[in-house]
Design an enzyme around this catalytic site. Structure first.
Site, PDB file in Angstrom:
ATOM      1  CE1 TYR A   1      -6.793   3.234   0.079  1.00 23.25           C
ATOM      2  CE2 TYR A   1      -4.390   3.213   0.197  1.00 23.25           C
ATOM      3  CZ  TYR A   1      -5.534   2.659  -0.294  1.00 23.25           C
ATOM      4  OH  TYR A   1      -5.679   1.459  -1.203  1.00 23.25           O
TER       5      TYR A   1
ATOM      6  CD  GLU B   1      -3.176  -0.661  -0.104  1.00 25.34           C
ATOM      7  OE1 GLU B   1      -2.972   0.492  -0.401  1.00 25.34           O
ATOM      8  OE2 GLU B   1      -3.643  -1.616  -0.419  1.00 25.34           O
TER       9      GLU B   1
ATOM     10  CG  ASP C   1      -8.185   3.220  -4.539  1.00 26.48           C
ATOM     11  OD1 ASP C   1      -9.350   3.300  -4.559  1.00 26.48           O
ATOM     12  OD2 ASP C   1      -7.134   2.343  -4.869  1.00 26.48           O
TER      13      ASP C   1
END
Length: 348
Positions: free
Chosen positions: A127, A44, A145
């Site tokens: 996030y 990520e 996202d």
């Protein structure tokens, strides 16, 4: 009873999930197998502002060199920065090390299993905390996202422009996130945006949400989400000095930890500015122009003038050191300095 949107997406995901090296496929996930939180976190961080295709080889290299978060925590900063070179957004690499060391030292090498605990780690924003909580720990966290934003804008026909519409996008995403298989659902929405609900020419005819998509019914889907008009990027200028010693060594600089490309290797030179660069050769020499390199960063365009000099000698300035040509690896440099180095070497 009609299936909910999340059920439709999960059914689609079971058959169409992308094969990604950090991911546990859906048939194993449904059987209770969870992915390695270290792998999810690492992927990520790498995927921020970067494509899956670009991340794959870096993920493979990092996990081969540092298989566990403790291995990464114990790594030399210079080795990690060199391994990151070319991936861009280098603050991510510095934060990667900070986070790995906190997880190793303060959490016994285990990532916290909640969104709140993950968000408390250095370098992890909302996030990433939500993504790791959902995907690695199957927590009901709302993962949003760019792909998810696009799916939400089209499915709900949200026509207000970005970034102002982001809170509504997240609220809509939260309303669709199920309590069952939230990790798989998060990946399903991201996969849908990456492979079907694409920025251009969305393949609405094969979308599992086709019948319920308000944007498709209204004919607005291809134009969503609406983006605010872009502001022209300024241009900055700089000089990169390629100094070569009588023995054929090249002078490199380790950039300060803070700031753009912090902690990375590069060619020495003055700070980049919007005006004409002020010459500041690192060593005396017969300097001459070699090339102009252009590069674009997130917030500005750069024009970097490469100057070269051979036969340079003397004590390197602070932060600089000589590197033998045989030990010089352009891959260890950020892309902009790789361009400058190659252009300078070609002109020698």
């Amino acid at each position: 009873m009609p299936q909910t949107p999340s059920e439709l997406l999960l059914s689609w995901y079971d058959d169409h999930a992308r094969d990604l090296p950090w991911r546990v496929p859906p048939h194993r996930s449904k059987a209770g197998q969870r992915p390695d939180p270290y792998h999810i976190w690492l992927s990520e961080v790498m995927l921020q502002q970067t494509t899956v295709a670009a991340v794959r080889p870096y993920f493979a290299a990092f996990t081969a060199s540092w298989p566990k978060v403790g291995d990464l925590a114990a790594a030399r900063d210079a080795d990690v920065m060199a391994a990151w070179a070319g991936l861009g957004y280098y603050a991510r690499a510095r934060n990667l090390l900070k986070c790995a060391r906190v997880v190793d030292a303060d959490h016994d090498g285990r990532f916290p299993g909640t969104e709140e605990g993950l968000a408390a780690l250095p370098g992890i924003g909302p996030y990433t905390a939500a993504a790791v909580a959902a995907i690695a720990f199957d927590q009901r966290a709302v993962v949003v996202d760019g792909n998810v934003e696009r799916v939400m804008a089209r499915y709900h026909d949200l026509r207000d422009p970005l970034p102002g519409v982001k809170p509504e996008m997240k609220a809509r995403a939260a309303g669709m996130t199920p309590a069952t298989r939230p990790g798989d659902y998060a990946q399903a929405v991201m996969d849908l945006g990456a492979t079907v609900c694409t920025p251009r020419n969305p393949a609405c005819g094969i979308c599992p949400l086709m019948e319920r998509c308000k944007g498709r019914r209204a004919g607005s889907a291809p134009d969503l989400p609406v983006k605010a008009q872009k502001v022209a990027k300024p241009v900055r200028y700089g000089i990169a000095y390629l100094a070569v010693s009588p023995e054929g060594e090249v002078l490199l600089e380790t950039r300060p930890d803070k700031g753009l490309l912090g902690g990375m290797l590069g060619l020495p030179g003055p700070a980049w500015a919007e005006g004409a660069p002020v010459p500041a050769p690192p060593l005396p020499g017969d300097w001459r122009d070699a090339a102009e390199v252009r590069h674009t960063f997130t917030h500005f365009h750069l024009r970097l003038y490469v100057q070269i000099a051979t036969g340079c000698s003397g004590k390197p300035p602070e932060g600089c050191h000589w590197v033998p040509r045989s030990a010089l690896s352009p891959k260890s440099l950020p892309t902009v300095f790789r361009k400058a180095l190659n252009a300078g070497l070609a002109a020698l």
